[in-house]
Design an enzyme around this catalytic site. Structure first.
Site, PDB file in Angstrom:
ATOM      1  N   ASN A  56       1.033  -1.642   0.106  1.00 24.88           N
ATOM      2  CA  ASN A  56      -0.282  -0.167  -0.139  1.00 24.88           C
ATOM      3  C   ASN A  56       1.241   1.555   0.168  1.00 24.88           C
ATOM      4  O   ASN A  56       2.130   1.332   0.811  1.00 24.88           O
ATOM      5  CB  ASN A  56      -0.737  -0.315   1.800  1.00 24.88           C
ATOM      6  CG  ASN A  56      -1.990  -0.603   1.067  1.00 24.88           C
ATOM      7  OD1 ASN A  56      -3.172  -0.881   0.295  1.00 24.88           O
ATOM      8  ND2 ASN A  56      -2.032  -1.823   2.041  1.00 24.88           N
TER       9      ASN A  56
ATOM     10  N   GLY B  45      -8.483  -5.786  -6.128  1.00 23.47           N
ATOM     11  CA  GLY B  45      -8.708  -6.070  -6.772  1.00 23.47           C
ATOM     12  C   GLY B  45      -8.429  -5.378  -8.446  1.00 23.47           C
ATOM     13  O   GLY B  45      -8.204  -6.211  -9.450  1.00 23.47           O
TER      14      GLY B  45
ATOM     15  N   ASN C  30      -8.435  -9.591   2.071  1.00 26.67           N
ATOM     16  CA  ASN C  30      -8.794  -8.219   3.283  1.00 26.67           C
ATOM     17  C   ASN C  30      -9.728  -8.212   4.256  1.00 26.67           C
ATOM     18  O   ASN C  30     -10.408  -8.323   3.195  1.00 26.67           O
ATOM     19  CB  ASN C  30      -7.742  -7.241   2.401  1.00 26.67           C
ATOM     20  CG  ASN C  30      -8.660  -6.952   1.323  1.00 26.67           C
ATOM     21  OD1 ASN C  30      -9.469  -7.789   0.846  1.00 26.67           O
ATOM     22  ND2 ASN C  30      -8.953  -5.599   1.053  1.00 26.67           N
TER      23      ASN C  30
ATOM     24  N   HIS D  78     -12.947  -5.434   5.302  1.00 24.59           N
ATOM     25  CA  HIS D  78     -13.714  -5.086   4.969  1.00 24.59           C
ATOM     26  C   HIS D  78     -15.181  -4.800   5.664  1.00 24.59           C
ATOM     27  O   HIS D  78     -15.569  -5.545   6.555  1.00 24.59           O
ATOM     28  CB  HIS D  78     -14.365  -5.391   3.736  1.00 24.59           C
ATOM     29  CG  HIS D  78     -13.567  -4.696   3.069  1.00 24.59           C
ATOM     30  ND1 HIS D  78     -13.004  -3.571   1.495  1.00 24.59           N
ATOM     31  CD2 HIS D  78     -12.690  -6.358   2.006  1.00 24.59           C
ATOM     32  CE1 HIS D  78     -12.090  -4.159   0.882  1.00 24.59           C
ATOM     33  NE2 HIS D  78     -11.746  -5.519   1.220  1.00 24.59           N
TER      34      HIS D  78
ATOM     35  N   ASN E  44     -10.607  -1.831   6.605  1.00 23.83           N
ATOM     36  CA  ASN E  44     -11.111  -0.443   4.953  1.00 23.83           C
ATOM     37  C   ASN E  44     -12.989  -0.604   4.182  1.00 23.83           C
ATOM     38  O   ASN E  44     -13.749  -1.814   5.257  1.00 23.83           O
ATOM     39  CB  ASN E  44     -10.650  -1.843   3.648  1.00 23.83           C
ATOM     40  CG  ASN E  44      -9.125  -1.609   2.995  1.00 23.83           C
ATOM     41  OD1 ASN E  44      -8.971  -1.023   2.675  1.00 23.83           O
ATOM     42  ND2 ASN E  44      -9.147  -3.571   3.690  1.00 23.83           N
TER      43      ASN E  44
ATOM     44  N   CYS F 177     -12.091   0.805  -5.349  1.00 20.47           N
ATOM     45  CA  CYS F 177     -11.377  -0.398  -4.815  1.00 20.47           C
ATOM     46  C   CYS F 177     -11.867  -1.781  -5.175  1.00 20.47           C
ATOM     47  O   CYS F 177     -13.583  -2.222  -4.642  1.00 20.47           O
ATOM     48  CB  CYS F 177     -11.306  -0.872  -3.118  1.00 20.47           C
ATOM     49  SG  CYS F 177     -11.195  -1.462  -1.871  1.00 20.47           S
TER      50      CYS F 177
ATOM     51  N   GLY G 103     -12.978  -3.786  -2.085  1.00 17.48           N
ATOM     52  CA  GLY G 103     -14.269  -3.443  -1.659  1.00 17.48           C
ATOM     53  C   GLY G 103     -15.960  -3.073  -1.923  1.00 17.48           C
ATOM     54  O   GLY G 103     -16.363  -4.323  -1.426  1.00 17.48           O
TER      55      GLY G 103
HETATM   56  N1  API Z   1      -5.764  -1.175   1.121  1.00 12.58           N
HETATM   57  C1  API Z   1      -6.586  -2.364   0.728  1.00 12.58           C
HETATM   58  C2  API Z   1      -5.395  -2.942  -0.672  1.00 12.58           C
HETATM   59  C3  API Z   1      -5.789  -2.744  -1.706  1.00 12.58           C
HETATM   60  C4  API Z   1      -7.463  -3.332  -2.558  1.00 12.58           C
HETATM   61  C5  API Z   1      -8.137  -2.255  -3.477  1.00 12.58           C
HETATM   62  N2  API Z   1      -7.041  -0.573  -4.012  1.00 12.58           N
HETATM   63  C6  API Z   1      -8.610  -2.936  -4.055  1.00 12.58           C
HETATM   64  O1  API Z   1      -8.581  -2.562  -5.400  1.00 12.58           O
HETATM   65  O2  API Z   1      -8.792  -4.252  -3.969  1.00 12.58           O
HETATM   66  C7  API Z   1      -6.019  -3.441   1.826  1.00 12.58           C
HETATM   67  O3  API Z   1      -4.865  -2.711   2.497  1.00 12.58           O
HETATM   68  O4  API Z   1      -6.650  -4.422   2.203  1.00 12.58           O
END
Ligand code: API
Length: 365
Positions: A144, A154, A242, A244, A281, A308, A311
């Site tokens: 990050n 993603g 990750n 959420h 997130n 994201c 996300g």
């Molecule tokens: N900052 C996120 C990772 C990038 C996720 C996001 N940019 C995506 O497209 O899934 C985390 O620390 O879990």
């Protein structure tokens, strides 16, 4: 986009020497530049160039784009990092060809500097294309912009897929296996250039998200109350590898208007809340219909981003669990829409969206 446009925003062609010029140092394309110096296409305009080993050239006139891209990426001068900048709906990344090693070429501290939008290249993260392990074609790792290493990304994996196609000069519809922090992910380049990714199964067990919030439905946290900044938010917690936290409403507001959310104020208070031991997130969501959602996100380790991917996947899972939406949704993000499906028969979440090159670059490390 012309090759020249990739390396710089300004191209000087012989007929227009008044334009701002960019200068290309011979060490990048020794053959092309030497050829140029002998060709009639080339003319130096002394007024706009330092008399040095650099030259002004119109790249398009001298070599097929493929050769130049490969030549550029093949440059391995010590002390310099060659990269390609990609974005997925404005969630942007520095992609590094790391296929010769499982050791990242950039440290987390260097990633922070590279991601700085004033003093560096500027990006939401740095992504490494590494050799495969456990029988996969490739491995993907990501830092990050704060230097932390998440399990998955993603938008990043779509950019990764397009980067591999370029590095390996692949043609037509392509699919390959990528080892990530969440296991094997399978991106597939579609005929229209979009990338479809099997993001695997969502993880709902509270302890595995992880969160210490009390479970409300089958070991999961669905529409639980969470007090942040004096507001009691209704939250559903989902991991896509990750973590959420998704909210559609609060005790005070039955329907969120996501454009009214003050992300820089409220985002960090969710991210660092004590109920999220690995940070979080956070996605704020508005429901337009059972197939159309709108979201904004405060990302762990990156802040407010334009999109994201993990996300958006977590949002559709949460929307189905809370009864707001069906399993196939278009999710509008500030950077553009993603198509998300949480498929019933295999419990996998599928994401489809674009990934595009912004520019090629070389930076001293
Ligand atoms: N900052 C996120 C990772 C990038 C996720 C996001 N940019 C995506 O497209 O899934 C985390 O620390 O879990």
């Amino acid at each position: 986009m012309s090759m020249a446009g990739i390396i710089s925003n300004a191209v000087v062609s012989p007929s227009r020497t008044s334009l701002p010029s960019f200068q290309l140092h011979r060490q990048f394309f020794p053959n092309q530049v030497n050829t140029l110096l002998r060709s009639s296409v080339f003319r130096i305009s002394p007024s706009s160039i330092r008399i040095s080993a650099s030259s002004i050239i119109n790249l398009e006139a001298v070599a097929p784009q493929e050769d130049l891209k490969t030549a550029f990426l093949d440059q391995k001068e010590t002390g310099f990092l060659h990269f390609v900048k990609y974005h997925g709906l404005g969630n942007d990344f520095i992609l590094v060809d790391n296929r010769d090693s499982l050791e990242p070429k950039v440290t987390p501290e260097q990633a922070v500097k590279l991601c700085d939008r004033n003093f560096g290249v500027g990006a939401d993260g740095v992504i490494f294309a590494m050799p495969g392990i456990n029988g996969t074609d490739y491995t993907m790792r990501i830092f990050n912009s704060d230097g932390s290493e998440p399990e998955m990304c993603g938008n990043g994996v779509r950019c990764f897929a397009r980067f591999i196609v370029e590095l390996e000069n692949l043609r037509g519809k392509q699919s390959f296996t990528v080892y990530t922090g969440v296991g094997v992910i399978v991106p597939e380049i579609q005929d229209d250039g979009k990338v479809k990714v099997d993001m695997g199964e969502p993880v709902l067990k509270a302890l595995d998200v992880p969160t210490t919030l009390p479970v409300t439905k089958d070991h999961a946290v669905v529409k639980a109350g969470l007090e942040v900044d004096g507001v009691t938010w209704n939250v559903t917690c989902v991991s896509m590898g990750n973590p959420h936290c998704v909210t559609f409403s609060s005790k005070e507001l039955q329907k969120l208007v996501v454009d009214d959310i003050n992300l820089p104020k409220i985002g960090p208070k969710f991210e660092h809340h004590k109920v999220f031991p690995a940070r979080i997130n956070t996605e704020f969501v508005e429901v337009f219909s059972r197939g159309h959602l709108k979201m904004r996100v405060w990302e762990r380790g990156a802040g407010a981003t334009l999109a994201c991917g993990t996300g958006a996947c977590a949002v559709v899972v949460a929307a189905v669990l809370e009864g707001h939406a069906d399993r196939i949704c278009n999710v509008d993000l500030p950077g553009g829409p993603l198509e998300i499906e949480w498929r019933e028969h295999d419990n996998h979440v599928y994401m489809t969206g674009p990934a595009e090159v912004v520019f090629y670059g070389c930076v001293p490390l």
